[in-house]
Motif scaffolding. Structure first.
Motif, PDB file in Angstrom:
ATOM      1  N   TYR A 153       4.784   6.104  -5.764  1.00 18.73           N
ATOM      2  CA  TYR A 153       4.303   5.410  -6.952  1.00 18.73           C
ATOM      3  C   TYR A 153       2.819   5.077  -6.900  1.00 18.73           C
ATOM      4  CZ  TYR A 153       9.195   5.165  -8.091  1.00 18.73           C
ATOM      5  OH  TYR A 153      10.476   5.509  -8.373  1.00 18.73           O
ATOM      6  N   ILE A 154       2.385   4.418  -5.862  1.00 20.33           N
ATOM      7  CA  ILE A 154       0.994   3.960  -5.830  1.00 20.33           C
ATOM      8  C   ILE A 154       0.032   5.123  -5.625  1.00 20.33           C
ATOM      9  CG2 ILE A 154      -0.678   2.532  -4.606  1.00 20.33           C
ATOM     10  CD1 ILE A 154       1.577   0.508  -4.195  1.00 20.33           C
ATOM     11  N   GLN A 155       0.258   5.941  -4.619  1.00 23.43           N
ATOM     12  CA  GLN A 155      -0.631   7.078  -4.400  1.00 23.43           C
ATOM     13  C   GLN A 155      -0.573   8.042  -5.577  1.00 23.43           C
ATOM     14  OE1 GLN A 155       0.341   8.793  -0.575  1.00 23.43           O
ATOM     15  NE2 GLN A 155      -1.442   7.813   0.351  1.00 23.43           N
ATOM     16  N   ALA A 156       0.592   8.230  -6.131  1.00 27.86           N
ATOM     17  CA  ALA A 156       0.721   9.138  -7.274  1.00 27.86           C
ATOM     18  C   ALA A 156      -0.094   8.639  -8.457  1.00 27.86           C
ATOM     19  CB  ALA A 156       2.183   9.292  -7.663  1.00 27.86           C
ATOM     20  N   LEU A 157      -0.059   7.339  -8.724  1.00 30.19           N
ATOM     21  CA  LEU A 157      -0.837   6.782  -9.827  1.00 30.19           C
ATOM     22  C   LEU A 157      -2.332   6.824  -9.533  1.00 30.19           C
ATOM     23  CD1 LEU A 157       1.369   3.735 -10.849  1.00 30.19           C
ATOM     24  CD2 LEU A 157       0.877   5.755 -12.240  1.00 30.19           C
ATOM     25  N   GLU A 158      -2.701   6.550  -8.281  1.00 28.34           N
ATOM     26  CA  GLU A 158      -4.118   6.572  -7.924  1.00 28.34           C
ATOM     27  C   GLU A 158      -4.677   7.989  -7.963  1.00 28.34           C
ATOM     28  OE1 GLU A 158      -4.448   2.715  -4.967  1.00 28.34           O
ATOM     29  OE2 GLU A 158      -4.125   4.678  -4.100  1.00 28.34           O
ATOM     30  N   ALA A 160      -1.885  -0.888 -16.273  1.00 28.33           N
ATOM     31  CA  ALA A 160      -0.702  -1.747 -16.295  1.00 28.33           C
ATOM     32  C   ALA A 160       0.358  -1.221 -15.333  1.00 28.33           C
ATOM     33  CB  ALA A 160      -0.144  -1.839 -17.700  1.00 28.33           C
ATOM     34  N   LYS A 161       0.558   0.091 -15.311  1.00 32.04           N
ATOM     35  CA  LYS A 161       1.541   0.683 -14.397  1.00 32.04           C
ATOM     36  C   LYS A 161       1.097   0.508 -12.949  1.00 32.04           C
ATOM     37  CE  LYS A 161       3.506   4.229 -17.370  1.00 32.04           C
ATOM     38  NZ  LYS A 161       3.698   5.680 -17.545  1.00 32.04           N
ATOM     39  N   LEU A 162      -0.181   0.687 -12.705  1.00 33.31           N
ATOM     40  CA  LEU A 162      -0.698   0.534 -11.347  1.00 33.31           C
ATOM     41  C   LEU A 162      -0.586  -0.920 -10.885  1.00 33.31           C
ATOM     42  CD1 LEU A 162      -1.853   2.149  -9.031  1.00 33.31           C
ATOM     43  CD2 LEU A 162      -4.126   1.806  -9.980  1.00 33.31           C
ATOM     44  N   ALA A 163      -0.888  -1.848 -11.760  1.00 34.90           N
ATOM     45  CA  ALA A 163      -0.763  -3.268 -11.427  1.00 34.90           C
ATOM     46  C   ALA A 163       0.689  -3.612 -11.128  1.00 34.90           C
ATOM     47  CB  ALA A 163      -1.291  -4.131 -12.573  1.00 34.90           C
ATOM     48  N   GLU A 164       1.599  -3.066 -11.901  1.00 29.84           N
ATOM     49  CA  GLU A 164       3.024  -3.297 -11.680  1.00 29.84           C
ATOM     50  C   GLU A 164       3.465  -2.707 -10.339  1.00 29.84           C
ATOM     51  OE1 GLU A 164       6.961  -1.561 -13.705  1.00 29.84           O
ATOM     52  OE2 GLU A 164       5.673  -2.697 -15.078  1.00 29.84           O
ATOM     53  N   ALA A 165       2.960  -1.530 -10.009  1.00 32.61           N
ATOM     54  CA  ALA A 165       3.296  -0.900  -8.738  1.00 32.61           C
ATOM     55  C   ALA A 165       2.778  -1.742  -7.571  1.00 32.61           C
ATOM     56  CB  ALA A 165       2.724   0.513  -8.674  1.00 32.61           C
ATOM     57  N   TYR A 166       1.582  -2.304  -7.712  1.00 35.84           N
ATOM     58  CA  TYR A 166       1.043  -3.176  -6.668  1.00 35.84           C
ATOM     59  C   TYR A 166       1.902  -4.428  -6.516  1.00 35.84           C
ATOM     60  CZ  TYR A 166      -3.286  -0.487  -6.207  1.00 35.84           C
ATOM     61  OH  TYR A 166      -4.206   0.494  -5.959  1.00 35.84           O
ATOM     62  N   GLN A 167       2.302  -5.017  -7.633  1.00 40.13           N
ATOM     63  CA  GLN A 167       3.144  -6.211  -7.573  1.00 40.13           C
ATOM     64  C   GLN A 167       4.453  -5.918  -6.859  1.00 40.13           C
ATOM     65  OE1 GLN A 167       3.312  -7.150 -11.761  1.00 40.13           O
ATOM     66  NE2 GLN A 167       1.915  -8.878 -11.504  1.00 40.13           N
ATOM     67  N   THR A 168       5.044  -4.787  -7.180  1.00 37.37           N
ATOM     68  CA  THR A 168       6.300  -4.402  -6.540  1.00 37.37           C
ATOM     69  C   THR A 168       6.101  -4.187  -5.050  1.00 37.37           C
ATOM     70  OG1 THR A 168       7.044  -3.376  -8.588  1.00 37.37           O
ATOM     71  CG2 THR A 168       8.190  -2.726  -6.572  1.00 37.37           C
ATOM     72  N   ALA A 169       5.005  -3.549  -4.669  1.00 43.03           N
ATOM     73  CA  ALA A 169       4.722  -3.312  -3.252  1.00 43.03           C
ATOM     74  C   ALA A 169       4.542  -4.624  -2.497  1.00 43.03           C
ATOM     75  CB  ALA A 169       3.488  -2.434  -3.101  1.00 43.03           C
ATOM     76  N   VAL A 170       3.920  -5.591  -3.132  1.00 45.01           N
ATOM     77  CA  VAL A 170       3.738  -6.904  -2.500  1.00 45.01           C
ATOM     78  C   VAL A 170       5.105  -7.537  -2.239  1.00 45.01           C
ATOM     79  CG1 VAL A 170       2.900  -9.255  -2.895  1.00 45.01           C
ATOM     80  CG2 VAL A 170       1.424  -7.312  -3.387  1.00 45.01           C
ATOM     81  N   VAL A 171       5.990  -7.465  -3.216  1.00 45.89           N
ATOM     82  CA  VAL A 171       7.333  -8.037  -3.056  1.00 45.89           C
ATOM     83  C   VAL A 171       8.110  -7.287  -1.974  1.00 45.89           C
ATOM     84  CG1 VAL A 171       9.550  -8.415  -4.214  1.00 45.89           C
ATOM     85  CG2 VAL A 171       7.424  -8.950  -5.398  1.00 45.89           C
ATOM     86  N   LEU A 172       7.997  -5.966  -1.955  1.00 41.17           N
ATOM     87  CA  LEU A 172       8.685  -5.188  -0.932  1.00 41.17           C
ATOM     88  C   LEU A 172       8.195  -5.557   0.466  1.00 41.17           C
ATOM     89  CD1 LEU A 172       8.839  -1.645  -2.559  1.00 41.17           C
ATOM     90  CD2 LEU A 172      10.733  -3.228  -2.162  1.00 41.17           C
ATOM     91  N   ILE A 201      -3.306  -2.582  -0.242  1.00 43.75           N
ATOM     92  CA  ILE A 201      -2.705  -3.101  -1.472  1.00 43.75           C
ATOM     93  C   ILE A 201      -3.221  -4.498  -1.755  1.00 43.75           C
ATOM     94  CG2 ILE A 201      -0.528  -3.898  -2.482  1.00 43.75           C
ATOM     95  CD1 ILE A 201       0.765  -1.422  -1.178  1.00 43.75           C
ATOM     96  N   GLN A 202      -3.320  -5.326  -0.735  1.00 49.12           N
ATOM     97  CA  GLN A 202      -3.818  -6.690  -0.938  1.00 49.12           C
ATOM     98  C   GLN A 202      -5.251  -6.672  -1.466  1.00 49.12           C
ATOM     99  OE1 GLN A 202      -2.114  -9.483  -0.822  1.00 49.12           O
ATOM    100  NE2 GLN A 202      -0.259  -8.471  -0.137  1.00 49.12           N
ATOM    101  N   GLU A 203      -6.069  -5.758  -0.963  1.00 47.43           N
ATOM    102  CA  GLU A 203      -7.461  -5.667  -1.423  1.00 47.43           C
ATOM    103  C   GLU A 203      -7.541  -5.148  -2.859  1.00 47.43           C
ATOM    104  OE1 GLU A 203      -9.367  -3.223   1.485  1.00 47.43           O
ATOM    105  OE2 GLU A 203      -9.338  -4.792   3.017  1.00 47.43           O
ATOM    106  N   LYS A 204      -6.759  -4.116  -3.157  1.00 42.64           N
ATOM    107  CA  LYS A 204      -6.805  -3.521  -4.495  1.00 42.64           C
ATOM    108  C   LYS A 204      -6.121  -4.406  -5.530  1.00 42.64           C
ATOM    109  CE  LYS A 204      -7.187   1.196  -2.895  1.00 42.64           C
ATOM    110  NZ  LYS A 204      -6.561   2.521  -2.842  1.00 42.64           N
ATOM    111  N   LYS A 205      -5.174  -5.197  -5.067  1.00 44.41           N
ATOM    112  CA  LYS A 205      -4.461  -6.108  -5.964  1.00 44.41           C
ATOM    113  C   LYS A 205      -5.443  -7.069  -6.630  1.00 44.41           C
ATOM    114  CE  LYS A 205      -2.310  -9.695  -4.417  1.00 44.41           C
ATOM    115  NZ  LYS A 205      -1.393 -10.649  -3.796  1.00 44.41           N
ATOM    116  N   LYS A 206      -6.466  -7.452  -5.913  1.00 45.17           N
ATOM    117  CA  LYS A 206      -7.475  -8.379  -6.450  1.00 45.17           C
ATOM    118  C   LYS A 206      -8.193  -7.785  -7.644  1.00 45.17           C
ATOM    119  CE  LYS A 206      -8.190 -10.368  -1.908  1.00 45.17           C
ATOM    120  NZ  LYS A 206      -9.094 -10.482  -0.773  1.00 45.17           N
ATOM    121  N   LEU A 207      -8.303  -6.466  -7.710  1.00 49.57           N
ATOM    122  CA  LEU A 207      -8.969  -5.808  -8.832  1.00 49.57           C
ATOM    123  C   LEU A 207      -8.130  -5.807 -10.092  1.00 49.57           C
ATOM    124  CD1 LEU A 207     -10.310  -2.665  -6.933  1.00 49.57           C
ATOM    125  CD2 LEU A 207     -11.605  -4.719  -7.549  1.00 49.57           C
TER     126      LEU A 207
END
Length: 73
Positions: free
Chosen positions: A12-17, A26-38, A64-70
């Motif tokens: 998901y994340i690499q594919a979107l990036e 929005a999809k990338l932000a959602e993927a980051y949120q999901t990764a944080v929860v995982l 992910i933590q660094e990119k999540k801030k963006l």
């Protein structure tokens, strides 16, 4: 759990990036949120049965933590 986390990141994340310039933020932000929860689930699972977390997983989480801030206000 580590294998699932790694799979989610690649799928998901690499594919979107790596997608074309029309990345849906929005999809990338959602993927980051999901990764944080995982990752939180992975940490919680380690509380009950201590396992060595792969260095690759820790590096992915750091990215992910660094990119999540963006993507989050």
């Amino acid at each position: 759990m580590q294998a699932f986390y790694r799979h989610y990141y690649k799928r998901y994340i690499q594919a979107l990036e790596n997608a074309s310039d029309k990345v849906d933020r929005a999809k990338l932000a959602e993927a980051y949120q999901t990764a944080v929860v995982l990752f939180e689930v992975l940490e919680a699972a380690n509380l009950f049965e201590p396992l060595q977390v792969d260095q690759e997983i820790l590096e992915i989480n750091k990215q992910i933590q660094e990119k999540k801030k963006l993507y989050f206000p």
